[in-house]
Write an enzyme that holds these catalytic residues in place. Sequence first.
Site, mmCIF file in Angstrom:
data_model
loop_
_atom_site.group_PDB
_atom_site.id
_atom_site.type_symbol
_atom_site.label_atom_id
_atom_site.label_comp_id
_atom_site.label_asym_id
_atom_site.label_seq_id
_atom_site.Cartn_x
_atom_site.Cartn_y
_atom_site.Cartn_z
ATOM 1 N N VAL A 501 -65.774 32.676 -57.609
ATOM 2 C CA VAL A 501 -65.234 31.308 -57.581
ATOM 3 C C VAL A 501 -64.388 31.056 -56.339
ATOM 4 O O VAL A 501 -63.955 31.979 -55.662
ATOM 5 C CB VAL A 501 -64.408 31.019 -58.858
ATOM 6 C CG1 VAL A 501 -65.269 31.171 -60.093
ATOM 7 C CG2 VAL A 501 -63.195 31.943 -58.940
ATOM 8 N N GLU A 502 -64.143 29.775 -56.053
ATOM 9 C CA GLU A 502 -63.338 29.311 -54.914
ATOM 10 C C GLU A 502 -63.811 29.918 -53.599
ATOM 11 O O GLU A 502 -63.009 30.329 -52.757
ATOM 12 C CB GLU A 502 -61.840 29.585 -55.145
ATOM 13 C CG GLU A 502 -61.244 28.711 -56.237
ATOM 14 C CD GLU A 502 -59.731 28.683 -56.228
ATOM 15 O OE1 GLU A 502 -59.137 29.158 -55.252
ATOM 16 O OE2 GLU A 502 -59.158 28.175 -57.191
ATOM 17 N N GLY A 503 -65.119 29.980 -53.416
ATOM 18 C CA GLY A 503 -65.695 30.545 -52.200
ATOM 19 C C GLY A 503 -66.149 31.962 -52.465
ATOM 20 O O GLY A 503 -65.324 32.870 -52.578
#
Length: 877
Positions: A501-503
């Site tokens: 997640v988040e990149g």
Amino acid sequence: MNLPLFDAFASMPTTGLVVGVLLVLVVLGYTGAPLWTWALAGAVGLYGGGAPLWVWIPYGVLVAVFNVGPLRRQVSAGVMRLMEALQFLPTISETEQTAIDAGTVWMEGELFSGKPDFDKTLDQLYPELTDEEQAFLDGPCEEVCEMVDDWDVHQRGDLSAETWDYLKEKGFFGLIIPEEHGGKGFSVAARSAVVQKLGGHSVPLAITVMVPNSLGPGELLLHYGTDEQQDRYLPRLASGEILPAFALTEPNAGSDAGAMESTGEVFEDEDGELKLRLNWEKRYISLAAISGVLGLAFKLRDPQNHLGKGEDLGITCALVPTDTPGVRLGRRHDPLGVAFFNCPTEGDDVVLPIDAIIGGTEGAGKGWAMLMDALSAGRGVMLPAQAVGGGKFVTRVAGGHAAIREQFGLSIGKFEGIEEPLARIAGYTYIMDAARHYTNGAVDRGEKPGVVSAIMKYNTTEMQRDLVNDGMDVLAGNAISRGPNNLLALAYQALPISITVEGANILTRTMMIFGQGAIRCHPYALKEIEALMDGDTKKFDDAFWSHIGHVVRNGFRAFGLSLTRGRLASSPVDGPAAPYYRKMAWASASFAFFADLAMGSLGGMLKRKEKITGRFADILSWMYLGTAVLTRFEKEGRPESQEAFLHWSMQYAFAQMQEAFEGLFENLKVPGLTWLLRGVVAPWSRLNTIGEMPDDELGGALARAIQEKEGAREWLTEDLYVPDDTEQPLGQLEHAFRLSRDAYHVGQKIKDAIREGVLPKQRPHQLLDAAVAEGVITEEERALVHRADEARERYIQVDEFDLEAYRQRRILPGQPTDRGALDSSIIAALDRDVTKVDVEPRERGDGAPARGDGVPTSSETEADDGSSDRSAPQETA
């Protein structure tokens, strides 16, 4: 010529003259002397060497060309034309430019410079919690951890309704929201501490609290919302009346969020009011199914130019009440069985007033900038906090288990094979927590360091993955037998989520840390690119020639510091940390020089050479993590108990840099110089290493430290939830550990008696009665050993299930007494049935874009009659 000292060098010995020239060159290059100083030194050399006039004339012309601005700019203009013809520098798209412009450059700029100011890196805020924040950590956080049984959460697929209501009542959903809007208004350090504590106990609990307090409607409203939007939403978000969710990811837009296909269109209704018509298909959206407001990212079009900003406005963010007709919710994903709400959502011709755009009409088309600015800070706070909580938990568990689990008559923690993973667990936890404090201090001071945030997200989640794997190895069978008493299985199960997640971590490492860092953090690269794009010769001239001087200085510094192993550099401190500061100067100079060499030889192609950029990212990452460790050690007063952790952490950091440098020297191709890298630089680097892995003795010191009753085991896991209740698995381990440590001296007495011939050669546990009879130990000590053995025996048991009960559990896990969030007061306050997938869509019209192919309509879903409902319980094959 008959001039004083003219031709004076002719009488000097050749060796002395050569040494003198080299010394002047090294001093000028190492100190980064300005161009006029080089010119002056050259003139002195020509004068002292008796140079004839025909040498002075071209020399004077060169000096004039490169020192007189208008003349030099003619050369710069030619360089610009050549670079443009060769397409040498990368072109930057609008979305890339927005990402690069977002946030701020902080200490990563110092490390990228090749000559970091270590007084500056050390003189940073090292935050402490306020009394109110600490009380929240010691009170509500401790209490909610006590309420949550992670196995029960896993079985039910949700937190209990009681837990949801408690989180709402105590303000967990409003940590980020200021007090004037009814929230806690906590500092970044406090929010990080809360997530760390919860993350060390239950991943679903931590994520549930993390999401409303990180990137999403709350944070975007705080920074960009209108007064009316803030007054409408922030008090309700702070109280938990409604939960927020933020919808960004799509089936065809993951790490490349700029490729999103969700659309919004501005139109004028029959009453003449401007409205938005939205269509979207999103997935992986945390809390979406139970949210009251959805923050939505989409591409906005204004075909009639109602807003006066053109037809294609770009990515925009809006607030969508989830009871709006056309919103589709009511389903959830199952992310590896980890029981937090992660959901898909679609929107069919959802109509909203124009002021639903965050920031009002002024915010139209500014969504990407909002997101990048927020992520520049947020990515470096929440996920790292959860990772540190996990690290502290594994440190406590693995250290305790190794101390009390016995094989071959010894605690397994005494085996060197076990010491090795224990040292990594302890060392990683120390490094991650140092970086957490260091980064939190920057964000609390208003910094938004995008590259540092990427470094933090990538490295802390990767270290968490490694140390949990190490913990699994240490606990062995106790870690793989799932059930209510298993301490690590659920954490192990959740590992890939934070990696993704988040990149996603692969792209974070190869594209963001160095790919953006090379442009964002370099003192001149971005200025050169912008000057080329703008055709600004003066700006390019200033940046380009400063860049040349920067490369020369770092080349000399890298050479000099390599020859002296960093001893030419200064340190801002004395004591144990001083040698590491000098080595860090060496690392920074080498990194900066070879980064420029790669950029200069590969140009715009560099961002596609991801194996190369990944290695540069590793060096930059470990320089930052090492700087955080050095800061922690100094800020906390150079405690003697931390010295072994300092040495292990810094030696490990430099060893990782060494590995990355070696990979660069073997794989970086520089036209005309590749042979030099392979044949000279690489062998020299292997002979003159910048770092080597910590030795066995140092690793053993860390391993022993987390197996002892006091000391590192306590301060390294500060603020971890550690229950006293022996009915909880961690409490059971702690009880057995304490008794084991208390009884340790009894075994030592028996072993001493065996060596002295008082007792026969048998295992100490077999000699307890004889030891009492011989007066070697007391009856109280024998009873203590028995209690320790009983506690140990109880702890090492693993879960087992009745065959039929296990089969039923696999068909439909658990039989919760309530429906979790669905029975909580949060859901009761919503004006919609969260179990219903569709809110009745509005009639289409006004040229609104249609839904994409493949998205089922409401009638299709109803006609399916549930036969293809993949959310229904299925029997495992």
